[in-house]
Scaffold this motif. Structure first.
Motif, PDB file in Angstrom:
ATOM      1  N   GLY A   1       0.728  -1.429   0.396  1.00 25.31           N
ATOM      2  CA  GLY A   1       0.436  -0.131  -0.145  1.00 25.31           C
ATOM      3  C   GLY A   1       0.913   1.128  -0.408  1.00 25.31           C
ATOM      4  N   VAL A   2      -0.307   2.456   0.201  1.00 28.92           N
ATOM      5  CA  VAL A   2       0.484   3.611  -0.046  1.00 28.92           C
ATOM      6  C   VAL A   2       1.785   3.474   1.240  1.00 28.92           C
ATOM      7  N   GLU A   3       2.055   3.291   2.301  1.00 28.32           N
ATOM      8  CA  GLU A   3       2.372   3.649   3.110  1.00 28.32           C
ATOM      9  C   GLU A   3       3.346   2.822   3.531  1.00 28.32           C
ATOM     10  N   MET A   4       3.359   1.846   3.260  1.00 29.22           N
ATOM     11  CA  MET A   4       4.888   0.859   2.496  1.00 29.22           C
ATOM     12  C   MET A   4       5.629   1.283   1.817  1.00 29.22           C
ATOM     13  N   GLN A   5       5.040   1.889   0.818  1.00 29.89           N
ATOM     14  CA  GLN A   5       5.693   2.541  -1.398  1.00 29.89           C
ATOM     15  C   GLN A   5       6.403   2.874  -0.282  1.00 29.89           C
ATOM     16  N   LEU A   6       6.483   4.813   0.633  1.00 28.21           N
ATOM     17  CA  LEU A   6       6.778   5.677   0.960  1.00 28.21           C
ATOM     18  C   LEU A   6       8.121   5.648   2.244  1.00 28.21           C
ATOM     19  N   THR A   7       8.060   4.082   2.962  1.00 28.39           N
ATOM     20  CA  THR A   7       8.961   4.006   4.279  1.00 28.39           C
ATOM     21  C   THR A   7      10.137   3.498   3.473  1.00 28.39           C
ATOM     22  N   ALA A   8       9.670   2.733   2.536  1.00 24.53           N
ATOM     23  CA  ALA A   8      10.925   2.260   1.093  1.00 24.53           C
ATOM     24  C   ALA A   8      11.300   2.529   0.541  1.00 24.53           C
ATOM     25  N   ALA A   9      10.445   4.194   0.201  1.00 22.80           N
ATOM     26  CA  ALA A   9      11.823   5.352  -1.026  1.00 22.80           C
ATOM     27  C   ALA A   9      11.924   5.936   0.475  1.00 22.80           C
ATOM     28  N   VAL A  10      11.692   6.591   1.757  1.00 22.60           N
ATOM     29  CA  VAL A  10      12.339   7.103   2.683  1.00 22.60           C
ATOM     30  C   VAL A  10      13.668   5.625   2.938  1.00 22.60           C
TER      31      VAL A  10
END
Length: 835
Positions: free
Chosen positions: A106-115
């Motif tokens: 989902g969006v939260e995991m994607q944003l966390t991975a980018a960071v």
């Protein structure tokens, strides 16, 4: 019957009220139901439980394989730690699981991975080659995520990765795929990403490679059918121009910018204008005068007919624009640009009608906000416009505009011009007197934000005001500005009455410059007493300390002895001998500032004894603060001239070591004593050690004088007389030491008259500042010979206050509450000296 009590009357148990209470209870029950449902069942808890014996790598693999999304997100957030701890195993076992999880994340995991990927890059946990091999494909895969926020997060990570990757990797992994990604057949989001990547890649390749491989893509995107893509590519032309150099920029970038400046989309025209302004320095005079100036002129003429957002950008870049085109304007063009700026400075003020904001349509309110932003940007660019018109022409060309900006009805505009006031003063130089009135206006502004912005450079502004004007001489200082002192005092009172204590503190700190710009009499009668009042009544400690330090600076530059003596008297009586322990703490702060600002002899003459007298203070916090200050106090002594003060200081320390009951104070004293002994043994010069040794030998001799015969058993009848002489000699030396150690000799003191007193109560007195009073110290205690008529003030000429705390009669505004203590008198039992 008695009437029902108010509490009973408030409780209405009618049927309607009961139904109301029932409904409220039902609502509470409904609110609680989701909370109960959110509790985990035993089965869910079992699924969330992980074996504690697993290693970090094994736990991460397990949670990414069988855990829930929140657990997988936690593992990805912890990925930089795993890479620092065990990079090889993390890359081999954990990263493949991360790739699998991101496919359906989902969006939260994607944003966390980018960071996390960006953090791993910044930590340099692996080499650039390894990072590109392991992480780059994951980043590129998610660049075109359907969520715009996720796509931007991965793009920011990729742009950072480009900085560290080698050219070959950039060409094969990033640049070559862009050829297809930038085609019209791709999505708008894909083409926008391509624009930003191209702007970043130009810094990594040489000019020839850029011309052959990157510029064709750039031209294609500048001609894209979507205005968003054209605008985005236009903003990247600045980076591209800096990467390819001046010659290619003139032949490739400049024509594209000129064409984009005529684009049908307003956002594209705005991007072209801003890019042209930022690139003015790389183009020569001919390009600026023949190509850029006509574009800018047309843009400004059409701006009032366009969207207000264009006016906001134009007003922000106008100063840079006029600076970049300075010297190529004709007189007519120069005048037009100046009139255009003046018009922007008053934009929206003609529509002020005084109506209530609730009665104005929302679109009008939004338009007014944009007009405020335009005027704020004009205030920001005002120093650049002074250079544009030449400071010599300020009065005729720009003074009226400056007046309008200083009196603008909106706080952001006045705040911005207050920030620029110092720059304006420097540019005007000898013409600074022209803006005296505006300085007073901003000092009296009703908004503390404006005042806070102005006082950042208040000392420099006042210095320019006092020395920059042609008609101002140093002796008269700011005599041509009679409203300055009332404005300064009114500004301080407004700051004090507000809750913004930091502004008040800053203002008091800046007032330390006043001795350089106004007379000492003005300071004495208008500011000194106010500093005292703040020190004694304000409840904010940083404000009190700022007032104390500024007062010390006022005292430092005051050359009138009568005024100096009065200030010193107030400091000792109202603070050092105050009834409130809070005031006595502020006295110690003041002593610290005096040690910093004044000479050592000044402190020893007036403040040494009143300071060490606080070792007898009944409040432990005061004694503790003094103990911290003792090393600085001791550093003011000059040996051997101040030997008698050193003896009194050491006596106070010994009494604290012997009599102090507060464990914290005693610990500080012991630590100071240990540091002193260490300095004496290690870091002190030999001359000081010899002096200390002689002093100890004079106090406690280890051998008898050679002139006195030594008694030997079985000797003649001379033995008794010899023994008596030895005892007499010891007694004389002991009495001599006591008289020297406790007799106060400093400053211009005379011996005080002593009278007999039968009472055991006494007031500790260390009166080193009076010609009519003085301490008389015997044994190991402070004791005054006269407790009935100790003077508490000085004569009107040069006398100073007694340092006796018991004789102070000043009213303490902090004399109530937790900061009060008992009157500063103590009763000690007199000791009998041993024969």
């Amino acid at each position: 019957m008695h009437p029902p009590s108010p509490a009973a009357a408030a409780m209405d148990f009618s049927q309607n009220s009961l139904f109301g209470y029932m409904e409220d209870l039902q609502e509470l029950t409904i609110i609680e139901r989701p909370v109960r449902r959110s509790l985990k069942t035993p089965e869910e808890i079992e699924r969330l439980t992980v074996d504690e014996d697993l290693s970090d790598i094994e736990r991460a693999v397990y949670l990414l394989s069988a855990g829930q999304d929140i657990q997988g997100t936690s593992v990805i957030a912890n990925l930089p730690f795993l890479m620092r701890q065990n990079p090889a195993e993390t890359l081999r076992r954990v990263l493949p699981k991360v790739r699998e999880a991101l496919h359906v994340a989902g969006v939260e995991m994607q944003l966390t991975a980018a960071v996390s990927f960006l953090t791993i890059l910044q930590d340099e946990s692996v080499s650039a080659h390894t990072y590109a091999h392991s992480f780059l494909q994951v980043i590129l895969l998610h660049l075109e995520h359907r969520d715009a926020g996720v796509s931007n997060a991965w793009l920011e990570t990729l742009l950072s990765v480009i900085e560290v990757l080698p050219k070959d990797t950039l060409r094969h992994e990033i640049l070559n795929p862009l050829v297809s990604k930038a085609q019209l057949s791709q999505t708008v989001q894909s083409r926008l990403v391509s624009c930003k990547i191209l702007g970043k890649l130009t810094n990594k390749f040489d000019a020839l490679a850029i011309k052959r491989e990157i510029l064709p893509l750039v031209k294609s995107l500048c001609q894209d059918v979507e205005h968003e893509v054209r605008s985005c590519m236009c903003r990247q032309l600045e980076n591209i121009a800096q990467g390819i150099g001046t010659e290619l920029s003139k032949s490739v970038v400049l024509p594209e910018l000129i064409e984009l400046s005529r684009d049908e989309g307003s956002s594209v025209r705005l991007a072209a204008f801003e890019t042209l302004v930022n690139l003015l320095d790389i183009f020569d005079t001919d390009d600026r005068s023949q190509t850029i100036l006509p574009v800018v002129k047309s843009f400004c003429e059409k701006s009032f007919k366009a969207d207000e957002s264009i006016l906001i950008s134009l007003s922000f870049h106008l100063g840079k624009l006029c600076h970049g085109l300075y010297g190529i304007f004709t007189p007519d063009q120069h005048l037009r640009f100046l009139e255009f700026y003046k018009k922007l400075c008053t934009l929206g003020l003609q529509q002020e009608n005084g109506h209530n904001e609730n009665q104005i349509p929302p679109q009008i309110l939004e338009q007014e906000k944009k007009y405020i932003s335009v005027r704020k940007n004009c205030a920001y660019n005002f120093p650049a416009m002074i250079v544009f018109v030449d400071p010599k022409n300020f009065h005729m060309e720009l003074y009226s505009t400056f007046f309008c900006l200083c009196h603008d009805p909106e706080v952001p505009v006045r705040y911005t011009i207050a920030i620029c006031f110092y720059e304006v003063s420097k540019l005007l130089n000898s013409g600074v007197y022209l803006i005296h009135k505006e300085l007073i206006t901003l000092l009296q502004d009703e908004s503390l934000e404006v005042l806070d912005a102005l006082i950042d450079h208040l000392p420099e502004i006042l210095e320019l005001m006092s020395t920059g004007g042609e008609s101002i001489v140093q002796e008269n200082k700011l005599s041509s500005l009679p409203d300055l002192v009332p404005a300064l005092t009114a500004a301080e009172q407004r700051a004090a009455a507000s809750l913004k204590w930091r502004t008040h503190e800053k203002l008091l700190q800046k007032y330390a410059c006043l001795p350089q710009v106004i007379s000492s009499d003005q300071i004495y009668y208008r500011f000194l007493q106010r500093m005292f009042t703040i020190m004694m009544t304000n409840n904010v400690l940083p404000v009190q300390k700022a007032a104390s330090r500024t007062l010390c600076i006022f005292l430092r530059y005051n050359r009138k002895q009568e005024q100096r003596h009065e200030v010193i008297q107030k400091l000792i009586e109202q603070l050092g001998q105050g009834k409130s322990y809070w005031n006595r703490l502020r006295f110690l702060d003041t002593c610290e500032f005096i040690i910093e600002i004044f000479s050592k002899s000044f402190f020893c003459k007036y403040f040494f004894l009143p300071a060490i007298e606080l070792t007898h203070d009944p409040v432990a916090n005061v004694r503790m603060k003094l103990c911290y200050l003792l090393p600085k106090v001791k550093s003011t002594l000059k040996i051997p001239a101040d030997k008698h003060l050193l003896q009194q200081l050491e006596m106070c320390v010994r009494k604290l070591l012997c009599q102090e009951k507060d464990k914290d104070v005693l610990a500080i004293v012991k630590r100071e004593q240990l540091e002193k002994e260490k300095q004496q043994n290690d870091g002190r010069p030999m001359s000081d050690k010899n002096f200390e040794k002689k002093r100890r030998d004079s106090k406690t001799p280890t051998s008898l004088p050679k002139s006195i015969p030594i008694s030997v058993p079985g000797s003649s009848s001379a033995t008794p007389s010899t023994s008596k002489e030895i005892k007499k000699s010891k007694l004389i030396r002991s009495q001599s030491f006591n008289n020297q150690a406790f007799h106060a000799k400093y400053g211009n003191l005379d011996k005080c008259t002593t009278s007999k007193s039968s009472t055991a109560a006494y007031t500790p007195s260390v009166s080193g500042l009076s010609k009519t009073s003085m301490i008389s110290l015997t044994d190991d205690s402070f004791r005054t010979r006269n407790t009935s008529s100790a003077p508490s003030s000085f004569s009107s000429n040069t006398s100073l206050p007694s340092t006796s705390r018991g004789t102070g009669n000043s009213i303490d505004p902090k004399g109530s509450g937790s900061k009060d203590t008992q009157p500063r008198k103590a009763t000690l039992k007199s000791r009998k000296s041993n024969p």
